[in-house]
Design an enzyme around this catalytic site. Structure first.
Site, short mmCIF file in Angstrom:
data_model
loop_
_atom_site.label_atom_id
_atom_site.label_comp_id
_atom_site.label_asym_id
_atom_site.label_seq_id
_atom_site.Cartn_x
_atom_site.Cartn_y
_atom_site.Cartn_z
N TYR A 1 0.83 -1.20 0.00
CA TYR A 1 0.00 0.00 0.00
C TYR A 1 0.87 1.25 0.00
CZ TYR A 1 -4.36 2.54 0.82
OH TYR A 1 -5.46 3.37 0.68
N GLY A 2 1.99 1.18 -0.69
CA GLY A 2 2.92 2.30 -0.75
C GLY A 2 2.58 3.28 -1.85
N GLN B 1 2.58 3.27 -5.17
CA GLN B 1 1.65 2.82 -6.20
C GLN B 1 0.39 2.20 -5.61
OE1 GLN B 1 1.57 3.06 -9.57
NE2 GLN B 1 3.37 4.37 -9.46
N ARG C 1 2.69 -5.00 5.23
CA ARG C 1 3.33 -5.26 6.52
C ARG C 1 2.97 -4.14 7.50
NH1 ARG C 1 9.58 -4.18 4.82
NH2 ARG C 1 9.33 -1.98 4.34
N ASP D 1 10.86 -4.98 -6.28
CA ASP D 1 11.27 -6.19 -7.02
C ASP D 1 12.01 -7.18 -6.13
OD1 ASP D 1 10.23 -5.32 -9.52
OD2 ASP D 1 12.03 -4.15 -9.88
N GLN E 1 9.70 -9.49 -4.11
CA GLN E 1 8.63 -10.23 -4.78
C GLN E 1 8.80 -11.74 -4.73
OE1 GLN E 1 8.20 -8.53 -8.69
NE2 GLN E 1 7.38 -6.62 -7.87
N HIS F 1 6.36 -3.81 -12.44
CA HIS F 1 7.68 -3.73 -13.05
C HIS F 1 7.93 -5.04 -13.78
CE1 HIS F 1 7.93 -1.61 -9.09
NE2 HIS F 1 8.21 -0.62 -9.92
N GLY G 1 2.47 7.44 -7.73
CA GLY G 1 1.12 7.29 -7.22
C GLY G 1 0.33 8.56 -7.03
#
Length: 178
Positions: A25-26, A28, A48, A82, A85, A107, A133
């Site tokens: 929920y950062g 982007q 988190r 990345d 992930q 990405h 965002g």
């Protein structure tokens, strides 16, 4: 020649009865989750325990554990760095996927370098916005959108492009073109 898709090329009916999970929920994640919700899409959020999780709660989202979100979602957007992930996928997502689910990455790193091995019965795509965002959200609230790159990597369902375009429309990207 590459094709550019706009609102007229996308139909939200492909998201009917779909739960869209947002992991992260950062920068982007917040913009895309809010835009999807404002477009009438069922959105689930996982993050988190940090300030981003607190923001999700303030924005009236129930915040799930990643493994629970993966079980409940038909489409999952990986909106985390990345380098995280692969571990998140292996530990929390992989075992919860069902044939026909869809994974979307913002990405191309994990897809290009195959750091994640995804079963062939899962749709996989990239939806990569060309703006941060806050610009995505501000543009959406103003009735516009920002451009994004899209790519379908695996199309098990035969509807991956249609779902990807519907998501693009719901976030506002097809107003500017994808």
């Amino acid at each position: 020649m590459d094709k550019i898709y706009y609102d007229k090329d996308a139909d939200l009916k492909y998201l009917k009865d779909c739960a869209v999970g947002i992991i992260g929920y950062g920068i982007q994640g917040r913009a895309q989750a809010l835009n999807l919700r404002d477009s009438g899409i069922e959105v689930l959020v996982a993050n988190r325990a940090d300030a981003y999780k607190d923001q999700a709660v303030k924005d009236d989202f129930k915040v799930y554990e990643i493994s629970e979100l993966a079980k409940r979602s038909d489409i999952i957007l990986f909106l985390i760095p990345d380098q995280a992930q692969s571990e998140v996928y292996e530990k929390f997502v992989k075992k919860s996927l069902n044939a026909g689910n869809m994974l979307i990455f913002a990405h191309g790193y994990s897809l290009c370098y195959e750091t994640i091995r995804i079963s062939s019965d899962i749709d996989v795509a990239m939806l990569a916005p060309r703006m941060p965002g806050h610009q995505i959200r501000d543009s959406f609230l103003g009735g516009g959108g920002v451009p994004a790159f899209i790519d379908v990597v695996q199309n098990n369902s035969g509807l991956a492009l249609e779902k990807l375009l519907a998501l693009s429309k719901a976030v506002g990207f097809t107003k500017a073109g994808v």
